[in-house]
Design a protein around this motif. Structure first.
Motif, PDB file in Angstrom:
ATOM      1  N   GLN A   1     -17.514 -41.349 -27.340  1.00 16.97           N
ATOM      2  CA  GLN A   1     -17.158 -42.755 -27.511  1.00 16.97           C
ATOM      3  C   GLN A   1     -17.287 -43.515 -26.190  1.00 16.97           C
ATOM      4  O   GLN A   1     -17.713 -44.673 -26.182  1.00 16.97           O
ATOM      5  CB  GLN A   1     -15.738 -42.888 -28.059  1.00 16.97           C
ATOM      6  N   LEU A   2     -16.924 -42.869 -25.074  1.00 17.19           N
ATOM      7  CA  LEU A   2     -17.008 -43.524 -23.772  1.00 17.19           C
ATOM      8  C   LEU A   2     -18.453 -43.895 -23.450  1.00 17.19           C
ATOM      9  O   LEU A   2     -18.734 -44.988 -22.954  1.00 17.19           O
ATOM     10  CB  LEU A   2     -16.438 -42.616 -22.683  1.00 17.19           C
ATOM     11  N   VAL A   3     -19.383 -42.980 -23.737  1.00 15.78           N
ATOM     12  CA  VAL A   3     -20.793 -43.223 -23.424  1.00 15.78           C
ATOM     13  C   VAL A   3     -21.387 -44.294 -24.336  1.00 15.78           C
ATOM     14  O   VAL A   3     -22.081 -45.212 -23.880  1.00 15.78           O
ATOM     15  CB  VAL A   3     -21.601 -41.913 -23.519  1.00 15.78           C
ATOM     16  N   LEU A   4     -21.142 -44.196 -25.633  1.00 15.11           N
ATOM     17  CA  LEU A   4     -21.776 -45.106 -26.586  1.00 15.11           C
ATOM     18  C   LEU A   4     -21.057 -46.446 -26.682  1.00 15.11           C
ATOM     19  O   LEU A   4     -21.679 -47.508 -26.608  1.00 15.11           O
ATOM     20  CB  LEU A   4     -21.834 -44.469 -27.976  1.00 15.11           C
ATOM     21  N   ASP A   5     -19.738 -46.415 -26.840  1.00 14.55           N
ATOM     22  CA  ASP A   5     -18.973 -47.641 -27.078  1.00 14.55           C
ATOM     23  C   ASP A   5     -18.293 -48.169 -25.828  1.00 14.55           C
ATOM     24  O   ASP A   5     -17.621 -49.206 -25.877  1.00 14.55           O
ATOM     25  CB  ASP A   5     -17.911 -47.406 -28.162  1.00 14.55           C
ATOM     26  N   ARG A   6     -18.422 -47.424 -24.701  1.00 11.87           N
ATOM     27  CA  ARG A   6     -17.816 -47.820 -23.427  1.00 11.87           C
ATOM     28  C   ARG A   6     -16.291 -47.880 -23.513  1.00 11.87           C
ATOM     29  O   ARG A   6     -15.635 -48.638 -22.786  1.00 11.87           O
ATOM     30  CB  ARG A   6     -18.389 -49.167 -22.956  1.00 11.87           C
ATOM     31  N   LYS A   7     -15.718 -47.088 -24.398  1.00 13.52           N
ATOM     32  CA  LYS A   7     -14.269 -47.007 -24.485  1.00 13.52           C
ATOM     33  C   LYS A   7     -13.879 -45.655 -25.065  1.00 13.52           C
ATOM     34  O   LYS A   7     -14.690 -44.977 -25.711  1.00 13.52           O
ATOM     35  CB  LYS A   7     -13.701 -48.129 -25.351  1.00 13.52           C
ATOM     36  N   VAL A   8     -12.637 -45.259 -24.793  1.00 19.61           N
ATOM     37  CA  VAL A   8     -12.114 -44.027 -25.351  1.00 19.61           C
ATOM     38  C   VAL A   8     -10.599 -44.192 -25.456  1.00 19.61           C
ATOM     39  O   VAL A   8      -9.950 -44.654 -24.520  1.00 19.61           O
ATOM     40  CB  VAL A   8     -12.488 -42.799 -24.478  1.00 19.61           C
ATOM     41  N   GLY A   9     -10.045 -43.862 -26.612  1.00 19.82           N
ATOM     42  CA  GLY A   9      -8.629 -44.120 -26.840  1.00 19.82           C
ATOM     43  C   GLY A   9      -8.354 -45.607 -26.716  1.00 19.82           C
ATOM     44  O   GLY A   9      -9.063 -46.444 -27.271  1.00 19.82           O
TER      45      GLY A   9
END
Length: 333
Positions: A107-115
């Motif tokens: 999610q961090l790589v694709l959507d630039r966010k995590v949690g």
């Protein structure tokens, strides 16, 4: 792709905030190039080693917010948070991380966010890792994660390394030796399971070893620990050639010096001349270097002038340049 091509590609992809994965064998300078880009662009740089993290380290730890009666995630403090900041989030050795940690990076790589965390708009994501065929401790990257990157494969180029080595002040004996035998710049065979082997990174260690002032009797064993016994023996044998060089300061002052026309001596002398001029460039030195080159065998004359040009030494502005072109221009490619 060569290091210079990787750097140009990353320049554009980072500006466009397209996630990039740089693949390459160990020790060839992947991390250094990305740090150099951050420095050149005046960007912040966060080096994140996923192999050292647990899945919850990246996503954060949940805790209960009693005011809102809900669970929230406490994002890790090592991720950038300043809204107006700009930088590169570098996920180094990402494919050495266990699959559960790699999954946290999706999610961090694709959507630039995590949690509950979101990467600031001014930040770009770049990752790097070794090839699975290099037999390092790596996990096969799951297709969903791999598909989130533009993948670039980095090769070793002696010319790119030489340009970097001159700019970085690497010991001229190392530059000369690797010009003499460029196969020793990178010689990694994953099937041999060797602890030490020559790479651009380990030759930089050799430079630091030589600069440390350690006893000469210990050098061969210590350098063997950096680049392997075979390369260390060849290098130390080559270094004996340095004792046969003329005084380079006198040569560049235009004094008559005696020069052996032995190939090893000439390789070492060319590296010494270029290093000397880079450290203290004057028109007189450049003129005398070109005069000296006219006395060399043709291939070494061209090598010296090309190395000077590659290091942005203004040979074309010399009064001797027209004489040199008249003598050797037909050999240039």
């Amino acid at each position: 792709m060569r290091a210079e091509e990787i750097k140009k590609s990353l320049d554009s992809l980072i500006e466009s905030q397209i996630p990039v994965f740089v693949w390459g064998s160990p020790g060839i300078g992947k991390s250094s190039i990305i740090k150099e880009i951050a420095l050149d662009k005046d960007l912040e740089f966060v080096d994140l080693r996923l192999s050292l993290l647990d899945p919850t380290d990246l996503k954060g730890i949940p805790f209960f917010d009693k005011d809102n009666n809900e669970a929230v995630w406490a994002s890790p403090n090592f991720l950038p948070k300043e809204a107006n900041s700009k930088g590169i989030l570098f996920l180094d050795e990402i494919n050495t991380a266990p699959p559960s940690v790699q999954a946290s990076a999706y999610q961090l790589v694709l959507d630039r966010k995590v949690g509950d965390y979101e990467l600031p708009k001014g930040w770009s994501i770049v990752a790097a890792g070794n090839h699975e065929s290099d037999r390092g401790v790596v996990y096969r990257m799951p297709p969903p994660l791999a598909n989130r990157f533009v993948h670039l494969n980095m090769d070793v180029s002696f010319d790119d390394w030489k340009s970097w080595a001159y700019d970085s002040g690497i010991d001229s004996s190392i530059i000369a030796f690797l010009q003499y035998d460029s196969t020793k710049l990178f010689d990694f065979d994953p099937s041999k399971n060797e602890k030490s082997f020559p790479t651009p990174r380990s030759w930089e260690y050799v430079h630091k070893i030589l600069a440390s002032g350690i006893e000469s009797t210990l050098l061969i064993d210590i350098i063997s620990g950096a680049v392997g016994a075979e390369s260390a023996t060849s290098f130390m044998s080559f270094r004996k050639v340095m004792n046969r060089l003329p005084n380079i300061d006198k040569l560049l002052n235009g004094d008559d010096v005696e020069i052996e026309h032995d190939s090893q001596v000439l390789f070492a002398l060319i590296a010494g001349v270029v290093t000397n001029i880079k450290q203290s460039s004057t028109k007189e030195k450049i003129d005398n270097a070109l005069k000296f080159s006219l006395s060399l065998p043709k291939e070494f004359s061209v090598m010296l002038v090309k190395d000077m040009q590659q290091n942005r030494i203004n040979v074309e502005g010399s009064a001797i340049w027209e004489d040199w072109v008249e003598e050797f221009a037909y050999l240039l490619v």
